[in-house]
Design an enzyme around this catalytic site. Structure first.
Site, mmCIF file in Angstrom:
data_model
loop_
_atom_site.group_PDB
_atom_site.id
_atom_site.type_symbol
_atom_site.label_atom_id
_atom_site.label_comp_id
_atom_site.label_asym_id
_atom_site.label_seq_id
_atom_site.Cartn_x
_atom_site.Cartn_y
_atom_site.Cartn_z
ATOM 1 N N SER A 1 0.859 -1.151 -0.058
ATOM 2 C CA SER A 1 0.361 -0.343 -0.050
ATOM 3 C C SER A 1 0.736 0.737 -0.414
ATOM 4 O O SER A 1 0.662 2.086 0.766
ATOM 5 C CB SER A 1 -1.497 -0.039 1.610
ATOM 6 O OG SER A 1 -1.596 -1.711 1.157
ATOM 7 N N ARG B 1 7.939 6.123 -4.249
ATOM 8 C CA ARG B 1 8.294 7.008 -3.397
ATOM 9 C C ARG B 1 7.791 6.070 -1.953
ATOM 10 O O ARG B 1 5.995 5.924 -1.812
ATOM 11 C CB ARG B 1 8.036 8.609 -3.368
ATOM 12 C CG ARG B 1 6.551 8.738 -3.042
ATOM 13 C CD ARG B 1 5.901 10.042 -3.163
ATOM 14 N NE ARG B 1 4.457 10.083 -3.233
ATOM 15 C CZ ARG B 1 3.811 10.382 -4.014
ATOM 16 N NH1 ARG B 1 4.136 10.439 -5.164
ATOM 17 N NH2 ARG B 1 2.801 10.654 -4.016
ATOM 18 N N ASP C 1 -3.949 -1.916 -1.444
ATOM 19 C CA ASP C 1 -4.918 -2.309 -0.859
ATOM 20 C C ASP C 1 -6.100 -1.913 -1.218
ATOM 21 O O ASP C 1 -7.494 -1.905 -1.188
ATOM 22 C CB ASP C 1 -4.685 -1.836 0.799
ATOM 23 C CG ASP C 1 -4.604 0.092 0.957
ATOM 24 O OD1 ASP C 1 -4.268 0.143 -0.622
ATOM 25 O OD2 ASP C 1 -4.039 0.386 1.665
HETATM 26 MG MG MG Z 1 -5.199 -1.395 5.704
#
Ligand code: MG
Ligand code: ADP
Length: 531
Positions: A156, A171, A209
């Protein structure tokens, strides 16, 4: 009542009016359109190459891991094909020192180790069979493909996706900082460490995610048209939604199936309005931003998500403590409040340390509706080492915490509303009043009391949505969303291996086997693990 007045002044600075919300939506739509046209904008609008959402009939046994920001989750998922699934999972906190490790290897070796522990604990048979087989042959590559777990890797952080299981880190965010990893393929980094431990696991899909949450919501609650948005409100915040290909103007590097006319777009909305055209900006927002490793970036996220809300509260509290007019967490005269003892803060209180107040404290404050605020006062005493806080102290703390939480929820409504409007579903005559499904995940939306209610309250005040529109928007927690979603994408990936390049895949394996003088590769292989 100096304290109450002072607290009200602080609370007032977190007001985010209906008018502000509406302005936010207009600007969000503008920045979305900009991101669909070119690279390098604040709302990155990253194409995911996922062009369809599931319908609940998918089947098989898969693994999924999720590097979220605070925790690392490892799970296996049995998809039953009837919108239900069985999930086994473990979760470990990521050690802070690994978030800023010198090399990517240190972090990814830790992740691979957790996968090994999970396999030994929950799939011991499978794991032992694999180890036995390995001992009878001379090379680690000599395992049967059907015994290999396909793994969906939920990562994520902003990634430039180059294929279904290939993507380079753009990044770090959320307090991570391992420069060595930037620009590298995170799937390859994980696979390398998995291979070092000789685990029967193939990193089959790289999943954001938000995309996982969108997939999971579509699998569990398939409506006429599937979910339109998957959104995270956890350590960070972000959303992925279903966009019409015709609106995606910027060139796409990879190949994709255009038969659905749609593609899932990862907005990376944490970076919405980094330029601060419309975002609120209190002195505490400014102070917080300056002290992060990424000042000027993720400005929306820094006002909305779990990593930051506790810290905003802490900074506001510190200011109020410095204010000599307000008797916050102190009393020169213990008879001035309902405590006999003297209120004071321990020198070592986490209130004095950066990140010292966890966002879960905001949830405790919001949930405590007892007249004496006894639960909150206990929390202040036990976790923040404020001794004998008075009712007035707790009320001031609760009011400020509540204002920060409420602003976060109303800001969340901005993103949700803009995306609902962007998809045009509310006015699509074909949908004729059908619900518009949105999957959400993350500790903040799951545990902060009334977070969703506050989102709905703001949605009702938005032009183009209103009472009627808000009624049609169905925001549901996609429980275990990232795990199930990652499994679903691993399934799609396994399908792609099958349909497009099965022959190549098997012949590669055979070639390897010959090179290593192996015979363990099957002639007729079933590639999808568990199917
Ligand atoms: Mg999560
Ligand atoms: P991740 O982002 O790693 O996937 P979560 O969704 O669990 O993990 O989010 C973790 C974040 O949520 C942390 O920033 C934490 O402060 C916050 N958090 C944890 N528990 C609560 C709670 N009860 N109420 C509000 N925020 C919470």
């Amino acid at each position: 009542m100096a304290l109450e007045t002072q607290a009200k002044t602080v609370v007032g600075q977190f007001d985010y009016s209906d008018e502000d919300v509406n302005k936010g939506v207009v600007e969000f739509l503008r920045q979305m359109a900009e991101g669909l046209e070119k690279d390098g904008t604040s709302l990155a609008q990253i194409p995911t190459y996922v062009t369809a959402v599931p319908n609940g009939t998918e089947k098989g046994l898969y693994m999924a891991v999720d590097l979220g920001g605070t925790n690392f989750r490892v799970c296996s998922i049995q998809l039953n094909g009837d919108t239900t699934f069985r999930l086994t999972y473990t979760k470990v906190a990521i050690p802070r020192e690994l978030m800023v490790a010198k090399t990517a290897e240190e972090l990814f070796a830790f992740l691979a180790k957790q996968i090994e522990i999970f396999l030994r604990t929950h799939h011991g048979d499978h794991f032992e069979a694999h180890i036995r087989r390995r001992m009878t042959i001379s090379s680690p590559e000599g395992f049967k493909d059907e015994n290999v777990f396909r793994l969906g890797f939920t990562f994520s952080f902003p990634v430039q996706q180059l294929g279904i299981n290939k993507g380079t880190l753009i990044r770090w965010t959320k307090g991570f900082d391992i420069p060595d990893a930037v620009g590298k393929d995170v799937c390859a980094l994980l696979q390398t460490e998995i291979d070092k431990l000789h685990l029967p696991v193939k990193v089959a899909a790289l999943v954001n995610d938000t995309v996982g949450t969108l997939m999971a919501r579509s699998y569990s609650s398939p409506g006429k048209s599937g979910a339109i948005l998957g959104a995270i409100f956890g350590t960070g915040t972000n959303g992925a939604y279903v966009e019409k290909l015709s609106k995606l103007k910027k060139p796409l590097a990879g190949e994709y199936d255009n038969s659905t006319g749609e593609m899932v777009i990862n907005t990376e909305w944490g970076g919405f309005d980094n330029q601060l055209n419309v975002l609120p900006n209190t002195p505490w927002d400014v102070q917080l931003d300056k002290a992060t490793p990424n000042p000027g970036m993720q400005m929306y996220e820094k006002r909305v998500s779990g990593m930051y809300l506790g810290e905003i509260l802490r900074l506001a509290v510190i200011d109020l403590l410095k204010n000599t007019d307000a008797t916050f967490f102190k009393d020169d005269n213990s008879s001035s409040n309902d405590w006999k003892s003297t209120t004071n803060i321990a020198e070592h209180s986490p209130i004095y340390k950066q990140w010292g107040i966890d966002t879960s404290v905001l949830s405790v404050a919001a949930a405590d509706t007892t007249p004496e605020l006894s639960i909150l006062r206990q929390e202040l005493e036990c976790n923040l080492h404020v001794y004998a806080p008075s009712l007035e102290d707790a009320q001031a703390f609760k009011a400020i915490a509540g204002a920060i939480g409420r602003r976060a929820a109303r800001l969340s409504a901005v993103a949700i509303a803009a995306i609902v409007l962007q998809t045009g579903r509310l006015t699509d005559p074909e949908l004729d009043g059908e619900p518009i499904d949105i999957g959400v995940d993350g500790s903040l939306v799951e545990h902060y009391p009334y977070f969703r209610d506050m989102i709905y309250e703001a949605l009702r005040a938005i032009k183009g949505i209103g009472e009627e529109g808000a009624k049609r928007i169905r925001i549901g927690i996609a429980k275990d969303g990232s795990g199930v979603g990652a499994a679903l994408i691993a399934l799609v990936a396994a399908g792609m291996e099958k349909s497009t390049s099965t022959a190549d895949f098997i012949s590669d394996l055979r070639l390897n086997a010959k090179k290593n003088d192996l015979t363990a590769v099957p002639e007729h292989s079933e590639l999808a693990a568990g199917e």
